[in-house]
Scaffold this active site. Structure first.
Site, PDB file in Angstrom:
ATOM      1  N   GLU A 270      83.987  85.605  81.904  1.00 44.38           N
ATOM      2  CA  GLU A 270      82.787  85.794  81.097  1.00 44.38           C
ATOM      3  C   GLU A 270      82.848  84.967  79.816  1.00 44.38           C
ATOM      4  O   GLU A 270      82.642  85.463  78.708  1.00 44.38           O
ATOM      5  CB  GLU A 270      82.576  87.280  80.785  1.00 44.38           C
ATOM      6  CG  GLU A 270      82.446  88.121  82.037  1.00 44.38           C
ATOM      7  CD  GLU A 270      81.976  89.547  81.750  1.00 44.38           C
ATOM      8  OE1 GLU A 270      81.882  89.914  80.575  1.00 44.38           O
ATOM      9  OE2 GLU A 270      81.709  90.281  82.707  1.00 44.38           O
TER      10      GLU A 270
ATOM     11  N   GLY B  83      78.618  91.320  89.314  1.00 45.66           N
ATOM     12  CA  GLY B  83      78.529  92.753  89.603  1.00 45.66           C
ATOM     13  C   GLY B  83      78.465  93.537  88.315  1.00 45.66           C
ATOM     14  O   GLY B  83      78.635  92.996  87.220  1.00 45.66           O
TER      15      GLY B  83
END
Length: 588
Positions: free
Chosen positions: A512, A383
């Site tokens: 990440e 997202g």
């Protein structure tokens, strides 16, 4: 929603009084303190021998020219001086050393307390300020049980004994001295009442300035890169000015005490010279009596004057303990009485049931999220920035607690689980992984210091750490510098992955972990990650969508809600939000 108070924001009134400090600090060590008090009394009495013997010298020994009495007097004085020196040494060994041990104990307790506080506390508090709390604020304890206590009790006892002797020598001269000393005591008490809030504020300012300085030194590369040295100097200068203004206020009050003591004691001394001279001229006082009175007067006045210094020390000590007390009274992660369940073995099925969360009341960043991450599966969160992905990861790691709804592990509500028993099954690899100063070996073995060499080598091989350590002269014993500054981004990430593999968790959270790496480093790290996630429940926040094609499920998060879910192929086929994100990245 409940927010923790931080030391910086607290506006509560001082909690630590002399009585409270006595009850919590001095009384538990009463045996040592009692021995110390006896030594203080002995030392004080030994100190009064010299004035007494001086009177005998002038009034009896010299007039009678008694050699034997002179030698005896010298022997008595030497014995008294030796006793004073011996008791002073023992006082240092007993009380001062005990005070330093107590400082050590308090530092350890405060550090342990700080590490037990929730993650959200650290989000609102500068690390430098916490360093000040742990290292500086407790140092004043030495004035409660060390030098300050010795000076306070010893000085008080000496002053009382001296006062009795002075009254016995000449009550009228004593009365004349007592009046200015009473005025001085009144001024000192008023000044200390004024000083204590200043010291409390100083502790806060010091913490803020140290906090900013810590950030400045940690971010020196950013500062130099943006040519911002002058800007940071101005910020530090403003903080130094605040400290200066605060110290100036306390020095003004202290100067008032000192100057008033100088004036009033000067008045008393002048009066004693006049009255004593008159009595000697009238043959109502001998020279020895006058010398005895003057020396004993010094023994009485000296500790009273010292009270200004002692009072400042005690006031500063109590101000520091105020801040320490505030910190120690904060609720820790495990203070929740609902957390009674202890996890032993787990399968690793992580479930969100209608979970909502807000950092500020009324501003939810996650809205009624529900999903299940089966044991051994990989769940990817994708997202736009700020959509709530990291919040979901924080909830999965129990760094955050849901505002409503439930997060469960194997159908057990995490809000009822002892956090340490859950986190021993948890491994986390962040985008900007934190490494400790030390060697590569130290950092990998951080979660399991007692791991075998075989387990270490297995983790190193799985994370491809050997690919670069083999090129280093010292291999795994290479020092990496503060925060791993001597390693490249890809090397730091592989080291962090090796650390997580060695921890052997059942649940892995990847935030990440490949977003800021070049293609070659990403390829190696992707291999490392594939080893890490094998047979482990994995929550991965993905920036590069190409890395999550094989995820068991992909959740598309927007504005704190799940807008799409499925595998890579099914979401591409649906041509929705995930398709747009993926095809946009593919064009770049």
């Amino acid at each position: 929603m409940q927010h923790l108070a931080t030391p910086e924001s607290s506006t509560s009134k001082p909690k630590v009084s002399i009585g409270h400090a006595f009850k919590t600090i001095i009384w538990p060590r009463r045996k040592l303190v009692f021995i110390g008090l006896i030594l203080i009394v002995i030392r004080s009495l030994a100190g009064l021998v010299l004035p007494w013997q001086s009177k005998l010298l002038l009034d009896e020994v010299v007039p009678q020219k008694d050699d034997v009495a002179l030698y005896t007097l010298i022997g008595v004085v030497i014995a008294a001086i030796t006793l004073q020196a011996g008791t002073s040494f023992l006082l240092t060994r007993i009380l001062s050393v005990q005070a330093q041990y107590l400082i050590r104990e308090l530092r350890v307790q405060v550090q342990k307390k700080v590490l037990a506080l929730p993650i959200r506390f650290f989000d609102n508090t500068k690390s430098g300020a916490l360093v000040s709390r742990i290292m500086s604020d407790v140092e004043g304890v030495r004035n409660l049980i060390g030098t300050g206590l010795v000076q306070l009790v010893g000085g008080t006892f000496t002053a009382i004994v001296s006062l009795v002797l002075l009254i016995k020598i000449n009550p009228w001269m004593t009365l004349f001295v007592f009046v200015p000393l009473s005025v001085f005591a009144y001024i000192a008490l008023r000044a200390f009442k004024y000083i204590r809030p200043i010291f409390r504020k100083r502790a806060k300012i010091n913490a803020e300035v140290k906090g900013r300085l810590t950030e400045t030194l940690a971010g020196v590369r950013v500062i130099k890169a943006f040519n911002a040295e002058e800007q940071e100097t101005k910020i530090f200068e403003a903080g130094a000015d605040k400290i200066y203004d605060n110290v100036k206020k306390s020095l003004t009050a202290t100067a008032l005490i000192t100057s008033s003591s100088t004036f009033l004691i000067g008045v008393a001394t002048t009066g004693i010279m006049g009255i004593g001279g008159y009595y000697m001229m009238q043959d109502q006082m001998t020279t020895g009596d006058f010398l005895f009175f003057t020396l004993v007067l010094g023994f009485m006045i000296a500790p009273i004057v010292q009270m200004s210094n002692i009072g400042s020390q005690l006031t500063e000590a109590l101000a520091g303990l105020d801040k320490t007390e505030e910190l120690m009274n904060l609720a820790t992660e495990d203070d929740d009485s609902n957390r009674t369940e202890i996890l032993e073995m787990i399968k690793g099925t992580l479930t969100f049931k209608e979970v909502s969360f807000a950092y500020e009341t009324g501003k939810n960043v996650v809205h009624n999220i529900s999903f299940e991450a089966p044991a051994g599966s990989v769940t990817a969160l994708v997202g736009s920035s700020g959509s709530g992905k990291s919040t979901i990861a924080g909830l999965s790691a129990t760094f955050l607690n849901p505002l409503s709804g439930q997060v469960t592990i194997d159908d057990m509500d995490l809000s009822q689980v002892k956090l340490s028993s859950y986190r021993k099954h948890l491994g986390v690899v962040l985008q900007d992984e934190f490494l400790f100063e030390g060697t590569i070996r130290d950092n990998i073995m951080f979660p399991r210091p007692n791991a075998t060499e075989a387990e270490l080598q297995k983790a190193i091989t799985a994370a491809y750490v050997h690919e670069f350590t083999d090129r280093f002269e010292k291999g795994l014993d290479t020092l990496i510098g503060e925060r791993g500054v001597k390693l490249s981004g890809g090397q730091r990430q592989r080291l962090a992955i090796a650390r997580a593999i060695l921890a052997n968790p059942k649940i892995v959270i990847l935030d990440e972990a490949t977003s800021n790496l070049d293609t070659e480093s990403e390829a190696l790290i992707q291999k490392s990650l594939n080893e890490l996630v094998k047979d482990r429940t994995t929550i991965v926040i993905a920036h590069r969508l190409s890395t999550i094609k094989k995820a068991d499920q992909i959740l598309v998060i927007e504005a704190g809600r799940i807008v799409e879910r499925g595998t890579h192929d099914t979401l591409i086929a649906e041509k929705g939000r995930y398709y747009d994100l993926y095809t946009y990245q593919a064009k770049i």
